[in-house]
Scaffold this active site. Structure first.
Site, mmCIF file in Angstrom:
data_model
loop_
_atom_site.group_PDB
_atom_site.id
_atom_site.type_symbol
_atom_site.label_atom_id
_atom_site.label_comp_id
_atom_site.label_asym_id
_atom_site.label_seq_id
_atom_site.Cartn_x
_atom_site.Cartn_y
_atom_site.Cartn_z
ATOM 1 C CG HIS A 128 11.357 -12.222 -38.438
ATOM 2 N ND1 HIS A 128 12.252 -13.128 -37.910
ATOM 3 C CD2 HIS A 128 11.296 -12.475 -39.761
ATOM 4 C CE1 HIS A 128 12.715 -13.891 -38.886
ATOM 5 N NE2 HIS A 128 12.148 -13.521 -40.014
ATOM 6 C CG ASP A 159 5.427 -13.651 -43.952
ATOM 7 O OD1 ASP A 159 4.931 -13.992 -42.861
ATOM 8 O OD2 ASP A 159 6.602 -13.248 -44.071
ATOM 9 C CG HIS A 160 6.330 -17.285 -43.217
ATOM 10 N ND1 HIS A 160 6.770 -17.205 -41.921
ATOM 11 C CD2 HIS A 160 7.010 -16.313 -43.892
ATOM 12 C CE1 HIS A 160 7.697 -16.272 -41.817
ATOM 13 N NE2 HIS A 160 7.855 -15.691 -42.995
ATOM 14 C CB THR A 199 9.376 -12.949 -46.233
ATOM 15 O OG1 THR A 199 9.481 -13.117 -44.840
ATOM 16 C CG2 THR A 199 8.588 -11.695 -46.542
ATOM 17 C CD GLU A 254 8.123 -11.987 -41.115
ATOM 18 O OE1 GLU A 254 8.324 -11.469 -42.229
ATOM 19 O OE2 GLU A 254 8.285 -13.208 -40.894
HETATM 20 C C1 GP9 Z 1 13.626 -10.037 -44.243
HETATM 21 C C2 GP9 Z 1 12.215 -10.410 -43.986
HETATM 22 C C3 GP9 Z 1 12.096 -11.654 -43.154
HETATM 23 O O1 GP9 Z 1 13.833 -9.007 -45.119
HETATM 24 O O2 GP9 Z 1 11.476 -10.416 -45.122
HETATM 25 O O3 GP9 Z 1 12.306 -12.792 -43.876
HETATM 26 P P1 GP9 Z 1 11.877 -14.252 -43.393
HETATM 27 O O4 GP9 Z 1 12.952 -14.727 -42.467
HETATM 28 O O5 GP9 Z 1 10.554 -14.162 -42.689
HETATM 29 O O6 GP9 Z 1 11.788 -15.010 -44.642
HETATM 30 MN MN MN Z 2 8.533 -13.694 -43.068
#
Ligand code: GP9
Ligand code: MN
Length: 646
Positions: A411, A470-471, A296, A252
């Site tokens: 996150h 992921d980003h 994500t 994340e």
């Molecule tokens: C939530 C997680 C986070 O299930 O995948 O999502 P994001 O806010 O990073 O897209």
């Molecule tokens: Mn994410």
């Protein structure tokens, strides 16, 4: 003289609205688990039925005759919608959407039986107010005179005001609620079941009209484009992981600048750093995220379809009814069993629907984990207990498996519980940035724990492991602090582009790895992986190219049309030299890649918006049917029909 309340349509209207409002609010409290976190959300939950009640019952005021009956019928229909959602939620922990209704047509037999078993005699409560209204209409309000249009206008104005007030507060608590549309639970929590149904219907009409205009000839251009851009597998690596398990881990918000970064002389992510340099892992240090608003979920989409996500909204939410030829479905043909592990609830990013379209056999969501106060933070499970609890579930899978783990701890806003971090926070004058080091460190430890567990149970030697950020985690809003983090005077456009780098690691047992400098993005991972597994991707409609191929396209585009390459970087139509960050003297140097980028995005958008893969069958691929899959949670059977994995 007593006020003649029983002579006024407005009184009858007000009673209808209030009864319906109370009933809906009671249903929220009794039936749905909406995860209310703060007082603002409590307040929004309370007021959200009001705007739709005013609007729908207000419509009856437009009619000169039969106003009462129209109001009562509307009341019954809305109550029925609420009740249908309640019954559906009791089983699926989710709300009814237009595609669900469409599917019901085909599965009506089975559904009728199971719906019946979910009802209780006490449910009559959800219709008592309709009964009260009928009695009132007959006994008390039996002498009503005509309505006038003016009252309708006032009610309409009031309803719009309440709605805008509601939406404004909701956006304050959850910015971009409507454009990003994260989760049905969130939409219901903030805007209510009725507004959600309207929103969902509009989204579906938009989506299906684009789809309806397409026909099979539209795929031809895409096919030609694909043929011209195919990168042949590198014979050195092709099939080197044949038959092995696959373990993906979405790290994340993990950005590449963290690799080897030292905070006051201390490595932040020592475990991931060691992977980058261990000589047996491919570590890509010019690798970029290509996500849009779907964050994500966009990364997941890119990695498993080699298609670009949408420029607005999330493809997981808006295009989950499309046909895809995703990796889990492709590998099914090679005998693979697939599963996702994620410590958040299944409706987030519409995953429970999209994973069916991707062909995932199983989805271990929050319901499979002990979501205690201690184990959770922010969106769900903390990474360490998440990986620990995942191990027995992973071990229970039939091999070879294709799996995906989606971490959560790192996150935004990266806040940690004190007991979870022994690592010092940064000192850059920005809480978010300061905390990022702590949560990344925690994630690094969780990864080490996961690797140790995989080694201990022997899965490590039988599995290709792919880790990817992921980003971005730190947005441009934090550039002041990022200057200090990176030790630069200014965050130039090219540095900003480089901050979109996320790390990619691929570990293949018995294959020597190394640091790889070629440019690439998330769209390129799928062909890279499939070629390692010995599946040629020539016939698949992909927009990425194998990172290990000699013909790999050495650039990465961003969803907004900007791009990066070793020589030039284009941001906002301006061309920069990548090594120096200066504006390029000759802007034509960007022209060549610019044309390719625009075509790639346009072609990929054609496929996604028009659902073109429904007109295409790759050689040797057996299409899957999303209706064969269901994720019912630990108490139900979380397995694709006919493909029982364990
Ligand atoms: C939530 C997680 C986070 O299930 O995948 O999502 P994001 O806010 O990073 O897209
Ligand atoms: Mn994410």
């Amino acid at each position: 003289m007593p006020l003649k309340l029983n002579n006024s349509y407005m009184t009858f209207f007000a009673i209808t609205v209030v009864l319906f409002w109370i009933k809906t609010y009671a249903a929220y409290q009794i039936e749905f688990k909406l995860g209310i976190d703060n007082n603002l959300q409590k307040f929004l939950l309370f007021i959200n039925p009001l705007s739709s009640a005013l609007f729908f019952f207000g419509l009856a005021l437009l009619f000169k005759k039969g106003t009462k009956i129209i109001m009562i019928v509307t009341h019954f229909l809305l109550s029925f919608l609420l009740y249908a959602n309640i019954v559906y939620y009791r089983f699926f922990n989710d709300f009814i959407t237009v595609p669900v209704i469409m599917q019901t047509k085909t599965n009506s037999g089975q559904l009728g039986d199971s719906a019946f078993s979910l009802m209780s005699p006490f449910d009559i409560f959800y219709f008592t107010d309709t009964i009260i209204l009928i009695i009132l209409a007959m006994k008390v309000f039996n002498k009503l005179t005509e309505t006038n249009k003016k009252s309708f206008k006032i009610v309409l104005l009031f309803s719009i005001t309440v709605f805008l007030f509601n939406l404004g507060l909701a956006e304050k608590d959850r910015p971009q609620l409507l454009t990003r549309s994260f989760d049905r639970n969130y939409l219901v929590k903030y805007l209510g079941t009725y507004n959600f149904t309207i929103y969902d219907a509009i989204q579906n009409i938009k989506s299906s009209s684009q789809r309806a205009l397409a026909d099979s000839s539209d795929i031809t251009d895409v096919e030609n484009y694909r043929k011209a851009n195919y990168a042949q597998p590198n014979p050195v690596y092709f099939g080197k992981a044949k038959g092995m398990n696959v373990i993906y881990v979405s790290l994340e918000s993990f950005q590449n600048f963290m690799i080897d970064y030292k905070l006051n002389g201390q490595e932040v992510t020592p475990f991931l750093n060691s992977l980058a340099h261990d000589g047996s892992t491919f570590y890509f240090d010019n690798f970029y995220h290509q996500t849009g608003q779907g964050k994500t979920s966009d990364a997941e989409f890119l990695m498993e379809n080699s298609l670009y996500p949408m420029s607005q909204g999330a493809v997981f939410v808006n295009k989950a009814q499309n046909t895809y030829q995703a990796t889990p479905a492709i590998l099914k043909g090679a005998g693979y069993n697939s599963a996702v592990f994620h410590g958040n609830y299944k409706t987030f990013w519409n995953r429970n629907v999209m994973y069916k379209a991707l062909g995932y056999d199983q989805f271990f969501d929050a319901e499979y984990y002990s979501m205690t106060e201690e184990n959770t933070k922010n969106y769900g499970m903390k990474d360490k207990p998440y990986f620990k609890e995942s191990m027995p579930m992973l071990e229970s899978l039939k091999q070879p498996f294709y799996t995906k783990f989606i971490t959560l701890s790192n996150h935004f806003p990266f806040e940690m519980d004190p007991q979870d971090s022994d690592f010092p926070a940064g000192d850059f004058g920005d809480t978010v940035v300061n905390q990022y080091f702590q949560s990344a460190h925690y994630m690094d430890e969780a990864m080490q724990q996961f690797f140790n567990d995989l080694k201990a149970d022997g899965l490590y030697d039988k599995s290709v492991i792919v880790l990817y950020g992921d980003h971005y985690g730190i947005s441009e809003n934090h550039n002041e602090a990022m200057k200090k983090v990176l030790g630069v005077d200014e965050i130039t456009p090219t540095i900003n582009a480089q901050l979109q780098e996320v790390p990619l690691f691929i570990h293949v047992p018995n294959v020597k790895g190394s640091v790889q400098h070629q440019y690439g993005g998330e769209v390129d991972v799928r062909p890279t992986l499939l070629h390692l597994l010995g599946t040629d991707t020539k016939d698949y409609m992909e927009f990425g190219s194998d990172l290990l191929s000699k013909q790999h396209q050495n650039w990465a585009l961003f969803r907004n049309g900007d791009f990066v390459s070793p020589r030039v970087t284009q941001i906002n139509e301006k061309c920069y030299s990548t090594p120096t960050g200066e504006l390029a003297v000759d802007a034509t140097t960007c022209k060549d890649i610019d044309g390719k980028v625009k075509t790639a995005l346009q072609m990929s958008d054609e496929v996604v918006y028009k659902d073109l893969l429904r007109f295409y069958k790759p050689n040797g691929y057996t299409p899957i049917n999303p209706n064969d899959y269901e994720y019912l949670g630990p108490k139900g059977s979380n397995t694709a029909k006919g493909t029982k994995g364990n």
